[in-house]
Scaffold this motif. Structure first.
Motif, short mmCIF file in Angstrom:
data_model
loop_
_atom_site.label_atom_id
_atom_site.label_comp_id
_atom_site.label_asym_id
_atom_site.label_seq_id
_atom_site.Cartn_x
_atom_site.Cartn_y
_atom_site.Cartn_z
N SER A 285 -45.31 -35.57 3.00
CA SER A 285 -45.08 -37.02 2.94
C SER A 285 -43.68 -37.37 3.44
O SER A 285 -42.80 -36.51 3.60
N TYR A 286 -43.49 -38.66 3.68
CA TYR A 286 -42.19 -39.21 4.06
C TYR A 286 -41.58 -39.94 2.87
O TYR A 286 -42.29 -40.41 1.98
N GLY A 287 -40.26 -40.06 2.91
CA GLY A 287 -39.56 -40.89 1.93
C GLY A 287 -38.64 -41.86 2.63
O GLY A 287 -38.04 -41.53 3.66
N TRP A 288 -38.60 -43.08 2.14
CA TRP A 288 -37.58 -44.07 2.55
C TRP A 288 -36.88 -44.45 1.26
O TRP A 288 -37.29 -45.33 0.52
N ILE A 289 -35.84 -43.68 0.96
CA ILE A 289 -35.26 -43.65 -0.38
C ILE A 289 -33.74 -43.62 -0.27
O ILE A 289 -33.19 -43.12 0.72
N VAL A 290 -33.05 -44.14 -1.26
CA VAL A 290 -31.59 -44.05 -1.31
C VAL A 290 -31.18 -42.58 -1.23
O VAL A 290 -31.65 -41.76 -2.03
N TYR A 291 -30.34 -42.26 -0.28
CA TYR A 291 -29.96 -40.87 -0.01
C TYR A 291 -29.39 -40.18 -1.26
O TYR A 291 -29.70 -39.02 -1.56
N SER A 292 -28.56 -40.88 -2.01
CA SER A 292 -27.88 -40.26 -3.15
C SER A 292 -28.86 -39.77 -4.22
O SER A 292 -28.52 -38.87 -5.00
N LYS A 293 -30.06 -40.35 -4.27
CA LYS A 293 -31.01 -40.01 -5.33
C LYS A 293 -31.48 -38.56 -5.28
O LYS A 293 -31.83 -37.98 -6.32
#
Length: 453
Positions: A285-293
């Motif tokens: 899968s892909y993520g579009w997520i805050v990098y720091s998380k």
């Protein structure tokens, strides 16, 4: 009942504002004018001169501060110690540690201003460029202060970050879960996010306005050109996408086609933490997520950050300081901002300026955020070098010890500088004024797509 009470409070405040200009009549206008003059003076003072003014003003009193990030509280003791050098009474001062989500923080701040309250919040750390521009700037409610040290620095971008004043960028970026047989899955073109059947773990734009703001940014001329170029690149796995339904949007057709494709593939969560937790358990899968998380993912026998590839950096990222070109065609992420603003009726204008100065121009003040990958101060010289944050030792019991000279255990954590993300990864940067201008048209499209998923 909480929402009803809040709405009643705001309605009463607005009524008060319309009937009397403010509940305190011309007094608040005078306070605001005085504070504007003080801020203008503060912008000409060195940090040392400003701290002296602040220490004299606040003494053992209370600075009322509120933020969308709770990290600012980690700088309070150091700031008090700084002021105490100039006035021993400051050892007894306090700074409130109030935090609130985007909508609530603007509700509180604007409610106080519209009610003419002169002993409310002094200053704030806010995000969401749309609400800031619409509620705080276009109304003339919030006051802007730019520290002299920041303005004099050679590494700060005055055009992007001075008005409104930005403490830092926070970044959302594309990532891939390459675990459990999905080693061959790549994300090398932003249009890969629109391929039918792909899964993207992310926050809902209806839950977080930041995730709506970046989609709105894509309708600008610059990003429409970027989308078109990426669409025509050989790396695009969705080059057969039918663009005819979007011709009505003219030059913005690529933006609207991308927005719809992204939203249709997205699985929405209440927050980035929940999106991250689902993403790390979903190979391929892909993520579009805050990098720091991703840094806070707990290593176990089944879950590991080793499976995560930051698309722009690639699987073999070893040193952010020597990172080559981005491996994603289009844009590698979205930088939204944390803004520092002063309230118009603050009784502590000097101290408000001094606290903002401390947070945004000193390593000690910014240290609360500096160790987080994906957070970049608008004054880059005060940041921590995180280019080898994925190097170190992972013990048998999954205890992680970071060490720049250690093995490259987690390539996804080797974070380049903000300049790399801007120059090489071509990240989208939040522009509050543009978002407000385009908001209604794009927002209605976004809501329609989500409703019809």
């Amino acid at each position: 009942m909480r929402k009803i009470r809040n709405l009643f409070t705001i309605s009463a405040a607005v009524l008060c504002a319309f009937t009397m200009t403010s509940c305190n009549g011309g007094k608040t206008d005078e306070i605001k004018a005085t504070n504007q003059e003080i801020i203008a003076q503060a912008e000409t003072l060195t940090r040392d001169e400003l701290m002296k003014k602040a220490a004299e003003e606040i003494g053992g009193g209370t600075l009322k501060f509120i933020g969308t990030s709770s990290r600012f509280k980690n700088a309070i003791d150091a700031f008090k110690a700084e002021l105490t050098k100039y006035n021993p009474d400051c050892a007894n001062m306090t700074i409130t540690q109030d935090t609130a989500v985007d909508g609530e923080i603007y509700l509180r701040l604007c409610g106080e201003i519209e009610a003419g309250i002169t002993n409310g919040y002094d200053a704030a750390l806010v995000q969401d460029g749309y609400q800031l521009q619409n509620l705080g700037i276009n109304t003339g409610y919030f006051l802007n202060y730019v520290p002299k040290e920041w303005n004099d620095a050679s590494d700060t971008n005055k055009e992007l970050n001075a008005e409104p004043f930005s403490l830092q960028y926070n970044m959302k970026t594309w990532m891939v879960n390459n675990g459990d047989g999905a080693e061959g899955v790549v994300f090398d073109n932003i249009w890969d996010a629109t391929v039918a059947g792909k899964t993207i773990h992310t926050m809902s734009p209806n839950n977080e306005n930041v995730n709506r703001d970046w989609l709105i940014m894509l309708t600008g001329d610059e990003w429409c050109d970027v989308l078109e170029k990426a669409f025509n690149d050989p790396t695009n796995d969705n080059k057969n996408l039918n663009l005819a339904p979007y011709e009505q949007y003219g030059e913005q057709k690529y933006a609207y086609a991308f927005i719809e494709g992204f939203l249709k593939n997205a699985i929405f969560y209440e927050d980035d933490g929940k999106a991250r937790d689902a993403f790390i358990k979903d190979p391929g899968s892909y993520g579009w997520i805050v990098y720091s998380k991703i840094a806070s993912i707990q290593e176990t026998a089944e879950i590991t950050k080793k499976d995560i590839t930051i698309a722009a950096l690639g699987k073999d990222a070893s040193d952010g300081a020597t990172q080559g070109d981005s491996l994603v065609k289009g844009f590698g992420g979205f930088m939204y901002k944390h803004y520092l603003q002063i309230m118009p009726y603050t009784p502590h204008p000097w101290t408000s300026c001094a606290f903002i100065n401390f947070l945004s121009t000193t390593k000690e003040g910014y240290s609360a955020w500096a160790v987080d990958i994906g957070d970049y101060p608008s004054m880059p010289s005060i940041n921590v070098n995180r280019t080898k944050f994925g190097h170190g030792t992972l013990s048998a019991d999954y205890t992680w010890t970071q060490n720049d000279d250690g093995e490259n255990v987690f390539p996804c954590l080797n974070d380049p500088s903000s300049s790399w993300w801007e120059d090489k990864a071509n990240v989208v940067i939040e522009d509050p004024a543009f978002i407000v201008k385009e908001y209604n048209n794009v927002d209605s499209f976004i809501r329609r797509v989500i409703a019809n998923k």
